[in-house]
Design a protein around this motif. Structure first.
Motif, short mmCIF file in Angstrom:
data_model
loop_
_atom_site.label_atom_id
_atom_site.label_comp_id
_atom_site.label_asym_id
_atom_site.label_seq_id
_atom_site.Cartn_x
_atom_site.Cartn_y
_atom_site.Cartn_z
N ARG A 187 0.67 -1.19 0.02
CA ARG A 187 0.15 0.05 0.19
C ARG A 187 0.95 1.25 0.04
O ARG A 187 2.11 1.14 0.58
CB ARG A 187 -0.82 -0.09 1.25
N GLY A 188 0.32 2.33 -0.72
CA GLY A 188 1.09 3.61 -0.52
C GLY A 188 2.00 3.70 -2.06
O GLY A 188 2.20 2.84 -2.69
N GLY A 189 2.79 4.50 -1.84
CA GLY A 189 3.77 5.02 -2.79
C GLY A 189 3.42 5.77 -3.83
O GLY A 189 2.33 6.38 -3.95
N PRO A 190 4.36 6.18 -4.60
CA PRO A 190 4.11 7.27 -5.81
C PRO A 190 2.82 6.81 -6.71
O PRO A 190 2.89 5.58 -6.93
CB PRO A 190 5.35 7.30 -6.45
N ASP A 191 1.90 7.63 -6.99
CA ASP A 191 0.89 7.08 -7.96
C ASP A 191 1.24 6.95 -9.21
O ASP A 191 0.21 6.30 -10.20
CB ASP A 191 -0.26 7.89 -7.75
N TRP A 192 2.14 7.21 -10.02
CA TRP A 192 2.73 7.24 -11.30
C TRP A 192 3.36 5.76 -11.47
O TRP A 192 3.77 5.44 -12.74
CB TRP A 192 3.38 8.46 -11.82
N ILE A 193 3.75 5.14 -10.38
CA ILE A 193 4.48 3.80 -10.56
C ILE A 193 3.41 2.77 -10.12
O ILE A 193 2.67 2.76 -8.98
CB ILE A 193 5.56 3.63 -9.69
N ALA A 194 3.09 1.90 -11.27
CA ALA A 194 2.43 0.76 -10.95
C ALA A 194 2.82 -0.33 -10.38
O ALA A 194 3.57 -1.12 -10.79
CB ALA A 194 1.84 0.31 -12.57
N ILE A 195 2.72 -0.28 -8.96
CA ILE A 195 3.30 -1.27 -8.22
C ILE A 195 2.06 -2.54 -7.87
O ILE A 195 1.10 -2.10 -7.63
CB ILE A 195 3.58 -0.89 -6.78
N PRO A 196 2.44 -3.73 -7.82
CA PRO A 196 1.08 -4.75 -7.65
C PRO A 196 0.80 -4.77 -6.33
O PRO A 196 1.46 -4.35 -5.38
CB PRO A 196 1.91 -6.23 -8.07
N ASP A 197 -0.62 -5.14 -6.39
CA ASP A 197 -1.07 -5.05 -4.94
C ASP A 197 -0.51 -6.27 -4.02
O ASP A 197 -0.69 -6.00 -2.89
CB ASP A 197 -2.71 -5.21 -5.09
N VAL A 198 -0.32 -7.47 -4.53
CA VAL A 198 -0.08 -8.55 -3.90
C VAL A 198 1.54 -8.73 -4.16
O VAL A 198 1.68 -8.66 -5.21
CB VAL A 198 -0.81 -9.76 -4.07
N TRP A 199 2.13 -9.27 -2.97
CA TRP A 199 3.50 -9.61 -3.11
C TRP A 199 4.13 -10.69 -2.32
O TRP A 199 3.08 -10.99 -1.44
CB TRP A 199 4.46 -8.34 -2.66
N GLN A 200 5.02 -11.42 -2.70
CA GLN A 200 5.24 -12.74 -1.94
C GLN A 200 6.45 -12.55 -1.09
O GLN A 200 7.64 -12.09 -1.67
CB GLN A 200 5.63 -14.00 -2.80
N VAL A 201 6.45 -12.82 0.00
CA VAL A 201 7.56 -12.69 1.02
C VAL A 201 7.76 -14.32 1.64
O VAL A 201 6.86 -14.88 1.58
CB VAL A 201 7.65 -11.89 2.03
N SER A 202 8.94 -14.55 1.97
CA SER A 202 9.20 -15.76 2.65
C SER A 202 8.55 -15.95 4.18
O SER A 202 7.89 -16.90 4.70
CB SER A 202 10.78 -16.11 2.95
N SER A 203 8.79 -14.89 4.97
CA SER A 203 7.77 -14.46 6.17
C SER A 203 7.94 -13.15 6.60
O SER A 203 8.82 -12.54 6.36
CB SER A 203 8.49 -15.72 7.35
N LEU A 204 7.21 -13.09 7.76
CA LEU A 204 7.24 -11.44 8.08
C LEU A 204 8.36 -11.26 9.02
O LEU A 204 8.84 -10.04 9.10
CB LEU A 204 5.74 -11.29 8.95
N GLU A 205 8.89 -12.34 9.68
CA GLU A 205 10.05 -12.14 10.56
C GLU A 205 11.19 -11.96 9.89
O GLU A 205 11.95 -11.21 10.17
CB GLU A 205 10.31 -13.27 11.61
N SER A 206 11.46 -12.82 8.68
CA SER A 206 12.80 -12.80 7.95
C SER A 206 12.64 -11.38 6.91
O SER A 206 13.71 -11.45 6.48
CB SER A 206 12.90 -14.26 7.19
N GLU A 207 11.48 -11.04 6.76
CA GLU A 207 11.21 -9.98 5.59
C GLU A 207 10.46 -8.85 6.13
O GLU A 207 9.13 -8.84 5.47
CB GLU A 207 10.99 -10.55 4.10
N PRO A 208 10.65 -8.42 7.07
CA PRO A 208 9.93 -7.05 7.58
C PRO A 208 9.79 -5.98 6.67
O PRO A 208 9.17 -5.07 6.62
CB PRO A 208 10.54 -6.58 8.97
#
Length: 120
Positions: free
Chosen positions: A59-80
């Motif tokens: 969520r958020g970021g500059p509105d002229w860049i199309a960033i995907p809504d959903v992203w994959q991470v390995s875990s919340l602890e290892s990739e905060p």
């Protein structure tokens, strides 16, 4: 002071004009109807996710860049924090501690925090 105000307004006007000329960084995903009309009859297997991965919302970021809504991470602890390459810059997202519903499921929310540029 007057020169600073002029330069700030000039930079804002250039960034507003550039907003309409920059192509999206990520291609717009096709809807199911568009995929089926493009010759995909649904027999194609979905792309495999990374083992033990977790989907998060960006969520958020500059509105002229199309960033995907959903992203994959390995875990919340290892990739905060998540760092996504967009052109010549990285968009940084950090776990907000919140969860939000998306397509009937609860996902952790990563909020945009800053941008850094690629060193050459």
């Amino acid at each position: 002071m007057l020169i600073s105000a002029f330069l700030n307004s000039l930079c804002r006007s250039f960034s507003m004009a550039a907003r309409w000329t920059l192509p999206p960084v990520f291609p717009t995903p096709l809807t199911r109807e568009q995929e089926n009309s493009a010759g995909h009859d649904g027999d194609r297997k979905p792309e495999p996710e990374a083992p033990n991965s977790l989907s998060v919302l960006l969520r958020g970021g500059p509105d002229w860049i199309a960033i995907p809504d959903v992203w994959q991470v390995s875990s919340l602890e290892s990739e905060p924090k998540v760092k996504i390459l967009c052109g010549n810059a990285y968009e940084h997202f950090e776990f907000s501690g919140l969860y939000s519903p998306h397509e009937g499921e609860e996902f952790p929310v990563y909020r945009w925090s800053r941008r850094t540029y690629v060193a050459e």
